[in-house]
Scaffold this motif. Structure first.
Motif, PDB file in Angstrom:
ATOM      1  N   GLU A 148       0.844  -1.212   0.000  1.00  0.00           N
ATOM      2  CA  GLU A 148       0.000   0.000   0.000  1.00  0.00           C
ATOM      3  C   GLU A 148       0.873   1.253   0.000  1.00  0.00           C
ATOM      4  O   GLU A 148       0.588   2.226  -0.695  1.00  0.00           O
ATOM      5  CB  GLU A 148      -0.909   0.014   1.234  1.00  0.00           C
ATOM      6  N   VAL A 149       1.918   1.216   0.814  1.00  0.00           N
ATOM      7  CA  VAL A 149       2.837   2.365   0.873  1.00  0.00           C
ATOM      8  C   VAL A 149       3.485   2.588  -0.492  1.00  0.00           C
ATOM      9  O   VAL A 149       3.599   3.734  -0.975  1.00  0.00           O
ATOM     10  CB  VAL A 149       3.905   2.149   1.967  1.00  0.00           C
ATOM     11  N   ALA A 150       3.907   1.509  -1.125  1.00  0.00           N
ATOM     12  CA  ALA A 150       4.589   1.629  -2.422  1.00  0.00           C
ATOM     13  C   ALA A 150       3.681   2.245  -3.477  1.00  0.00           C
ATOM     14  O   ALA A 150       4.158   2.885  -4.428  1.00  0.00           O
ATOM     15  CB  ALA A 150       5.081   0.251  -2.875  1.00  0.00           C
ATOM     16  N   ALA A 151       2.381   2.060  -3.308  1.00  0.00           N
ATOM     17  CA  ALA A 151       1.430   2.593  -4.299  1.00  0.00           C
ATOM     18  C   ALA A 151       0.821   3.914  -3.856  1.00  0.00           C
ATOM     19  O   ALA A 151       0.007   4.497  -4.576  1.00  0.00           O
ATOM     20  CB  ALA A 151       0.328   1.554  -4.527  1.00  0.00           C
ATOM     21  N   CYS A 152       1.227   4.410  -2.679  1.00  0.00           N
ATOM     22  CA  CYS A 152       0.559   5.582  -2.091  1.00  0.00           C
ATOM     23  C   CYS A 152       0.881   6.878  -2.858  1.00  0.00           C
ATOM     24  O   CYS A 152       2.036   7.129  -3.240  1.00  0.00           O
ATOM     25  CB  CYS A 152       0.979   5.740  -0.639  1.00  0.00           C
ATOM     26  N   THR A 153      -0.158   7.674  -3.045  1.00  0.00           N
ATOM     27  CA  THR A 153       0.018   9.005  -3.657  1.00  0.00           C
ATOM     28  C   THR A 153      -0.672  10.060  -2.782  1.00  0.00           C
ATOM     29  O   THR A 153      -1.138  11.084  -3.283  1.00  0.00           O
ATOM     30  CB  THR A 153      -0.591   9.024  -5.076  1.00  0.00           C
ATOM     31  N   ALA A 154      -0.739   9.783  -1.479  1.00  0.00           N
ATOM     32  CA  ALA A 154      -1.523  10.648  -0.598  1.00  0.00           C
ATOM     33  C   ALA A 154      -0.894  12.013  -0.354  1.00  0.00           C
ATOM     34  O   ALA A 154      -1.572  12.931   0.096  1.00  0.00           O
ATOM     35  CB  ALA A 154      -1.758   9.945   0.733  1.00  0.00           C
ATOM     36  N   CYS A 155       0.400  12.142  -0.598  1.00  0.00           N
ATOM     37  CA  CYS A 155       1.008  13.469  -0.453  1.00  0.00           C
ATOM     38  C   CYS A 155       2.010  13.688  -1.587  1.00  0.00           C
ATOM     39  O   CYS A 155       2.349  12.758  -2.324  1.00  0.00           O
ATOM     40  CB  CYS A 155       1.662  13.647   0.914  1.00  0.00           C
ATOM     41  N   LEU A 157       5.074  13.926  -1.733  1.00  0.00           N
ATOM     42  CA  LEU A 157       6.383  13.285  -1.696  1.00  0.00           C
ATOM     43  C   LEU A 157       6.478  12.091  -2.660  1.00  0.00           C
ATOM     44  O   LEU A 157       7.585  11.674  -3.023  1.00  0.00           O
ATOM     45  CB  LEU A 157       6.726  12.835  -0.268  1.00  0.00           C
ATOM     46  N   HIS A 158       5.348  11.577  -3.079  1.00  0.00           N
ATOM     47  CA  HIS A 158       5.418  10.415  -3.975  1.00  0.00           C
ATOM     48  C   HIS A 158       5.975  10.826  -5.341  1.00  0.00           C
ATOM     49  O   HIS A 158       6.503   9.994  -6.076  1.00  0.00           O
ATOM     50  CB  HIS A 158       4.031   9.772  -4.150  1.00  0.00           C
ATOM     51  N   LEU A 159       5.881  12.130  -5.649  1.00  0.00           N
ATOM     52  CA  LEU A 159       6.265  12.592  -6.986  1.00  0.00           C
ATOM     53  C   LEU A 159       7.754  12.392  -7.256  1.00  0.00           C
ATOM     54  O   LEU A 159       8.152  12.110  -8.384  1.00  0.00           O
ATOM     55  CB  LEU A 159       5.891  14.081  -7.147  1.00  0.00           C
ATOM     56  N   LYS A 222       7.435   7.936   4.499  1.00  0.00           N
ATOM     57  CA  LYS A 222       8.004   6.791   3.771  1.00  0.00           C
ATOM     58  C   LYS A 222       8.625   7.182   2.430  1.00  0.00           C
ATOM     59  O   LYS A 222       9.230   6.340   1.765  1.00  0.00           O
ATOM     60  CB  LYS A 222       6.915   5.727   3.504  1.00  0.00           C
ATOM     61  N   CYS A 223       8.471   8.430   2.036  1.00  0.00           N
ATOM     62  CA  CYS A 223       9.056   8.872   0.760  1.00  0.00           C
ATOM     63  C   CYS A 223      10.005  10.038   1.036  1.00  0.00           C
ATOM     64  O   CYS A 223       9.788  10.836   1.960  1.00  0.00           O
ATOM     65  CB  CYS A 223       7.970   9.301  -0.214  1.00  0.00           C
ATOM     66  N   ARG A 224      11.011  10.102   0.229  1.00  0.00           N
ATOM     67  CA  ARG A 224      12.068  11.087   0.473  1.00  0.00           C
ATOM     68  C   ARG A 224      11.608  12.518   0.184  1.00  0.00           C
ATOM     69  O   ARG A 224      11.150  12.808  -0.937  1.00  0.00           O
ATOM     70  CB  ARG A 224      13.269  10.772  -0.415  1.00  0.00           C
ATOM     71  N   GLN A 241      -0.968   7.393   9.085  1.00  0.00           N
ATOM     72  CA  GLN A 241      -1.770   6.156   9.142  1.00  0.00           C
ATOM     73  C   GLN A 241      -0.884   4.921   8.950  1.00  0.00           C
ATOM     74  O   GLN A 241      -1.128   3.877   9.571  1.00  0.00           O
ATOM     75  CB  GLN A 241      -2.858   6.174   8.058  1.00  0.00           C
ATOM     76  N   PHE A 242       0.142   5.047   8.105  1.00  0.00           N
ATOM     77  CA  PHE A 242       1.013   3.883   7.877  1.00  0.00           C
ATOM     78  C   PHE A 242       1.855   3.580   9.114  1.00  0.00           C
ATOM     79  O   PHE A 242       2.019   2.427   9.512  1.00  0.00           O
ATOM     80  CB  PHE A 242       1.917   4.114   6.660  1.00  0.00           C
ATOM     81  N   LEU A 243       2.386   4.646   9.711  1.00  0.00           N
ATOM     82  CA  LEU A 243       3.189   4.445  10.913  1.00  0.00           C
ATOM     83  C   LEU A 243       2.347   3.828  12.024  1.00  0.00           C
ATOM     84  O   LEU A 243       2.785   2.905  12.714  1.00  0.00           O
ATOM     85  CB  LEU A 243       3.778   5.788  11.377  1.00  0.00           C
TER      86      LEU A 243
END
Ligand code: SF4
Length: 328
Positions: A148-155, A157-159, A222-224, A241-243
């Motif tokens: 789920e984290v790997a697919a997350c685009t909630a903020c 930082l995923h960009l 979780k993203c840089r 939520q992930f933490l």
């Protein structure tokens, strides 16, 4: 019983009758008779008439003779003697009933089997099997969460991420380290704390007498963040939520918050790390948290190493581990 029969013969018959009675009780599943209390009390209802009949039916051997016939079957059994079940429990004061059971030799296997089922080894085996199943379930749920984290685009930082960075280790020591977020090395490899700061953290963990995989290591985000900037409040909020799910699954006994951002991410506070390090806090009212300096800060400020080591010793004390003599 008649007084005219030779005493030896009479005793043989009595023994045979008692033996038959005991064997019959064993068949019925009785595992012991209560002893009488000092004050008397209920006596197991032995059917003396049946015993008398049994004795009378046994052929009497001639004086001096050794032979005797096999015991005849007892008459139809009376109801199971009205005695307390031989549970071994102590009777209520004043009842005069069972205290210590006498165990039949024939019942030993049953008793042993029941005892084995309740024995620590049996219970331990059951517990370890349950723990293994629980461990498998936790690993499975963590794997789902990682996807789920790997697919997350909630903020935002995923960009810029190459890899999301979920966690490392299993946390079997009950200790969890929480950092700020991935740097360039971590983003490239998808593993937390693998750069220079990570190597220092590894030395600290080794100095605590722990293996790398005995602690659980994760980050607030979780993203840089670009340019290694601090994660912003909305990014931390989106990732919380992930933490929370990680901590729920790992269920650490104690957490070490590495740096101010980790403390802020856990407690929604703006207090500086210098002010709050080394002072226990409670996460969600149940997990002890020790705030300390981030390893990257320690690399820049070697004098901070002593403070961090003192904090880590507190952590070891908290989980009941031996304190190694030398700092890492
Ligand atoms: S930092 Fe967290 S919330 Fe933001 S995209 Fe990555 S996983 Fe999602």
């Amino acid at each position: 019983m008649t007084a005219t029969r030779p005493l030896r013969s009479e005793l043989c018959d009595l023994v045979a009758a008692v033996r038959a009675y005991v064997e019959w009780q064993g068949v019925l599943g009785t595992t012991g008779f209560p002893r009488l209390g000092r004050g008397g009390g209920a006596v197991p209802a032995v059917d003396s008439a049946a015993v008398e009949r049994r004795v009378a039916s046994v052929p009497v051997s001639e004086p001096g003779g050794e032979s005797r016939s096999d015991p005849a079957p007892l008459p139809p059994s009376p109801p199971r003697p009205a005695v307390a079940e031989p549970t071994g429990s102590r009777a209520e004061p004043g009842t005069g009933t069972a205290t210590t059971p006498v165990v039949f030799p024939g019942a030993a296997p049953v008793v042993a089997a029941a005892s084995e089922a309740r024995s620590p080894s049996g219970a331990g085996r059951e517990q370890s099997e349950t723990a293994a199943r629980d461990g498998e379930a936790v690993r499975s749920r963590l794997a789902v969460l990682q996807r789920e984290v790997a697919a997350c685009t909630a903020c935002r930082l995923h960009l810029g991420r190459h890899h999301s960075v979920f966690a490392r280790g299993m946390g079997t020591s009950g200790i969890c380290f929480v950092g700020e977020g991935p740097g360039a090395e971590e983003d490239a490899q998808g593993v937390p704390f693998v750069g220079a700061a990570g190597q220092l953290l590894d030395r600290m963990i080794a100095g605590m007498g722990l293996r790398r995989d005995e602690v659980y290591i994760c980050n607030i985000v979780k993203c840089r963040p670009p340019e290694n900037r601090r994660p912003q409040p909305d990014e931390m909020a989106a990732c919380r939520q992930f933490l929370e799910q990680q901590l729920e699954l790992i269920d650490p006994e104690v957490m070490v918050a590495l740096g101010a951002t980790a403390v802020q991410g856990l407690f929604d506070t703006t207090e500086g790390i210098t002010r709050i390090r080394g002072r226990w806090r409670l996460y969600r009212g149940r997990i002890a948290v020790m705030p300390t300096f981030h390893p990257a800060y320690v690399l820049r400020t070697p004098a901070a190493r002593r403070d961090v080591w003192n904090d880590l010793k507190e952590v070891l004390r908290h989980v009941g581990r031996e304190i190694p003599g030398r700092s890492p």
